[in-house]
Design a protein around this motif. Structure first.
Motif, PDB file in Angstrom:
ATOM      1  N   UNK A 293      -2.245  56.039  24.922  1.00 50.90           N
ATOM      2  CA  UNK A 293      -2.716  54.762  25.460  1.00 50.90           C
ATOM      3  C   UNK A 293      -3.105  53.811  24.323  1.00 50.90           C
ATOM      4  N   UNK A 294      -3.799  54.357  23.322  1.00 49.73           N
ATOM      5  CA  UNK A 294      -4.186  53.545  22.165  1.00 49.73           C
ATOM      6  C   UNK A 294      -2.967  53.056  21.399  1.00 49.73           C
ATOM      7  N   UNK A 295      -1.981  53.942  21.259  1.00 46.92           N
ATOM      8  CA  UNK A 295      -0.744  53.556  20.573  1.00 46.92           C
ATOM      9  C   UNK A 295      -0.038  52.434  21.337  1.00 46.92           C
ATOM     10  N   UNK A 296       0.041  52.597  22.658  1.00 46.18           N
ATOM     11  CA  UNK A 296       0.700  51.580  23.489  1.00 46.18           C
ATOM     12  C   UNK A 296      -0.048  50.253  23.400  1.00 46.18           C
ATOM     13  N   UNK A 297      -1.395  50.321  23.473  1.00 47.24           N
ATOM     14  CA  UNK A 297      -2.206  49.107  23.366  1.00 47.24           C
ATOM     15  C   UNK A 297      -1.978  48.424  22.026  1.00 47.24           C
ATOM     16  N   UNK A 298      -2.020  49.230  20.953  1.00 49.76           N
ATOM     17  CA  UNK A 298      -1.812  48.679  19.608  1.00 49.76           C
ATOM     18  C   UNK A 298      -0.417  48.071  19.473  1.00 49.76           C
TER      19      UNK A 298
ATOM     20  N   UNK B  36      11.322  49.409  20.707  1.00 51.22           N
ATOM     21  CA  UNK B  36      11.925  50.745  20.676  1.00 51.22           C
ATOM     22  C   UNK B  36      10.835  51.825  20.672  1.00 51.22           C
ATOM     23  N   UNK B  37       9.776  51.574  19.886  1.00 53.41           N
ATOM     24  CA  UNK B  37       8.672  52.545  19.859  1.00 53.41           C
ATOM     25  C   UNK B  37       8.002  52.646  21.229  1.00 53.41           C
ATOM     26  N   UNK B  38       7.813  51.486  21.875  1.00 55.64           N
ATOM     27  CA  UNK B  38       7.214  51.495  23.211  1.00 55.64           C
ATOM     28  C   UNK B  38       8.100  52.245  24.201  1.00 55.64           C
ATOM     29  N   UNK B  39       9.400  52.023  24.068  1.00 59.59           N
ATOM     30  CA  UNK B  39      10.343  52.710  24.960  1.00 59.59           C
ATOM     31  C   UNK B  39      10.294  54.231  24.770  1.00 59.59           C
ATOM     32  N   UNK B  40       9.896  54.662  23.570  1.00 53.51           N
ATOM     33  CA  UNK B  40       9.770  56.099  23.307  1.00 53.51           C
ATOM     34  C   UNK B  40       8.408  56.634  23.779  1.00 53.51           C
ATOM     35  N   UNK B  41       7.357  55.829  23.567  1.00 55.26           N
ATOM     36  CA  UNK B  41       5.997  56.314  23.851  1.00 55.26           C
ATOM     37  C   UNK B  41       5.657  56.227  25.329  1.00 55.26           C
ATOM     38  N   UNK B  42       6.041  55.124  26.005  1.00 57.01           N
ATOM     39  CA  UNK B  42       5.669  54.932  27.415  1.00 57.01           C
ATOM     40  C   UNK B  42       6.133  56.100  28.291  1.00 57.01           C
TER      41      UNK B  42
ATOM     42  N   UNK C 276      12.559  34.461   8.342  1.00 60.50           N
ATOM     43  CA  UNK C 276      11.335  35.045   8.913  1.00 60.50           C
ATOM     44  C   UNK C 276      11.515  35.363  10.393  1.00 60.50           C
ATOM     45  N   UNK C 277      12.225  34.478  11.103  1.00 62.08           N
ATOM     46  CA  UNK C 277      12.487  34.722  12.531  1.00 62.08           C
ATOM     47  C   UNK C 277      13.290  35.999  12.712  1.00 62.08           C
ATOM     48  N   UNK C 278      14.321  36.159  11.875  1.00 62.63           N
ATOM     49  CA  UNK C 278      15.145  37.373  11.962  1.00 62.63           C
ATOM     50  C   UNK C 278      14.332  38.622  11.644  1.00 62.63           C
ATOM     51  N   UNK C 279      13.484  38.515  10.609  1.00 61.45           N
ATOM     52  CA  UNK C 279      12.651  39.665  10.235  1.00 61.45           C
ATOM     53  C   UNK C 279      11.686  40.027  11.352  1.00 61.45           C
ATOM     54  N   UNK C 280      11.055  39.009  11.949  1.00 61.31           N
ATOM     55  CA  UNK C 280      10.118  39.267  13.045  1.00 61.31           C
ATOM     56  C   UNK C 280      10.843  39.741  14.303  1.00 61.31           C
ATOM     57  N   UNK C 281      12.057  39.238  14.503  1.00 61.81           N
ATOM     58  CA  UNK C 281      12.842  39.714  15.650  1.00 61.81           C
ATOM     59  C   UNK C 281      13.183  41.192  15.474  1.00 61.81           C
ATOM     60  N   UNK C 282      13.449  41.591  14.216  1.00 68.28           N
ATOM     61  CA  UNK C 282      13.706  43.006  13.931  1.00 68.28           C
ATOM     62  C   UNK C 282      12.447  43.836  14.187  1.00 68.28           C
ATOM     63  N   UNK C 283      11.298  43.290  13.751  1.00 69.20           N
ATOM     64  CA  UNK C 283      10.030  43.992  14.022  1.00 69.20           C
ATOM     65  C   UNK C 283       9.816  44.144  15.520  1.00 69.20           C
ATOM     66  N   UNK C 284      10.101  43.062  16.261  1.00 66.26           N
ATOM     67  CA  UNK C 284       9.919  43.080  17.713  1.00 66.26           C
ATOM     68  C   UNK C 284      10.805  44.140  18.349  1.00 66.26           C
ATOM     69  N   UNK C 285      12.032  44.235  17.858  1.00 67.14           N
ATOM     70  CA  UNK C 285      12.952  45.242  18.380  1.00 67.14           C
ATOM     71  C   UNK C 285      12.447  46.653  18.072  1.00 67.14           C
ATOM     72  N   UNK C 286      11.926  46.837  16.857  1.00 62.32           N
ATOM     73  CA  UNK C 286      11.386  48.157  16.472  1.00 62.32           C
ATOM     74  C   UNK C 286      10.180  48.531  17.328  1.00 62.32           C
ATOM     75  N   UNK C 287       9.289  47.525  17.546  1.00 67.19           N
ATOM     76  CA  UNK C 287       8.111  47.787  18.384  1.00 67.19           C
ATOM     77  C   UNK C 287       8.530  48.132  19.804  1.00 67.19           C
TER      78      UNK C 287
END
Length: 293
Positions: free
Chosen positions: A18-23, A227-233, A214-225
């Motif tokens: 839950x903490x991971x998902x919130x973060x 993906x992590x949510x899709x794994x953790x949820x 910067x937009x591309x870099x942040x879009x990549x971060x967003x995709x990674x996050x």
């Protein structure tokens, strides 16, 4: 005891997930907000660079028009210089005649007066043949002098006209030179402005490229996050499901224990011949399951 231990582990796992998902969701919100900010900044920069490019286009059109105007003026100046040289050449040719033309009007009057007197003598006087011939020769000489004097006066008048024309041409040449200088100054100012605008456009383009990166870099971060949510949820949901199963199993075990105890009590009453309650009968005949019908 094993179920309790498993439940504690699941509770700990659920809290951690839950903490991971919130973060991660907080991170996702921050990154998404930053992407929106960057896109807004980029749009503003793009509008600004469009304005600069529009101004550059107008300046280039103005510059081309001024260059064409200057070329026309340079052509006019070339023609004026050619005419000035021609007039100066004519004045130089008339220079020799000018020295004899200063007193041309006085000389012409005297010569004509002298010719008139001589002609009047021939008409009115009875002259010896030799004297008459001499006078005729003198009149011819004076007429030749008169022609030269008239030619000198014509040269003088022509020189006056040429000087006036030369003065007019020089004034016109000065005007044309002034216009050329003014246009050249305007051209230099426009070129300086174009150079400055080009620098501004390059700087803005660098800023736009920087925002895009910067937009591309942040879009990549967003995709990674994401993906992590899709794994953790799913893990979080699975842990919650297991916890529900454990708790449901424990509840059923407790209910079965209570039911077993009730059944034993009812059976003891039956053996002892004691009066059975409706609840006892339900337990004995299997009509009560987990404390309810």
């Amino acid at each position: 005891m094993q179920n309790v231990s498993d439940e504690e582990k699941l509770l700990q796992q659920i809290d951690e997930l839950r903490e991971q998902i919130k973060h991660l969701k907080e991170q996702r919100a921050e990154v998404a907000s930053r992407i929106r900010e960057l896109k807004a900044e980029r749009r503003e920069l793009i509008e600004k660079i469009k304005g600069y490019r529009s101004e550059l286009q107008k300046l280039r059109e103005t510059l081309n028009g001024l260059k064409e105007e200057r070329q026309n003026l340079i052509g006019q100046r070339r023609e004026l210089i050619k005419k000035i040289r021609q007039v100066k050449s004519k004045l130089f040719d008339k220079k020799s005649a000018l020295s004899n033309a200063r007193d041309a009007n006085i000389t012409i009057g005297k010569i004509r007066s002298r010719i008139d007197r001589l002609e009047w003598r021939i008409i009115t006087e009875s002259l010896p043949l030799e004297e008459e011939n001499r006078i005729i020769r003198e009149i011819a000489r004076l007429e030749a002098m008169l022609e030269k004097a008239l030619e000198a006066r014509r040269a003088y008048e022509e020189c006056k006209e040429l000087k006036a024309e030369l003065k007019s041409l020089m004034i016109e040449l000065n005007d044309v030179n002034k216009k050329i200088n003014d246009i050249s100054e305007r051209i230099n100012n426009i070129r300086s402005r174009i150079g400055a605008l080009k620098g501004d456009v390059n700087n803005l383009q660098q800023e736009i490229d920087k925002r895009s990166k910067e937009i591309m870099e942040n879009a990549q971060k967003l995709a990674e996050i994401t993906e992590q949510l899709n794994e953790i949820v799913p893990k979080y949901r699975e842990a919650q499901s297991k916890l529900r199963e454990i708790r449901l199993g424990r509840k059923k075990a407790m209910e079965e224990a209570i039911l077993s105890k009730k059944r034993e009590e009812a059976e003891r009453k039956l053996r002892e011949g004691r009066r059975l309650t409706i609840e006892d009968l339900k337990v004995l005949y299997g009509l009560e399951d987990g404390g309810g019908a």
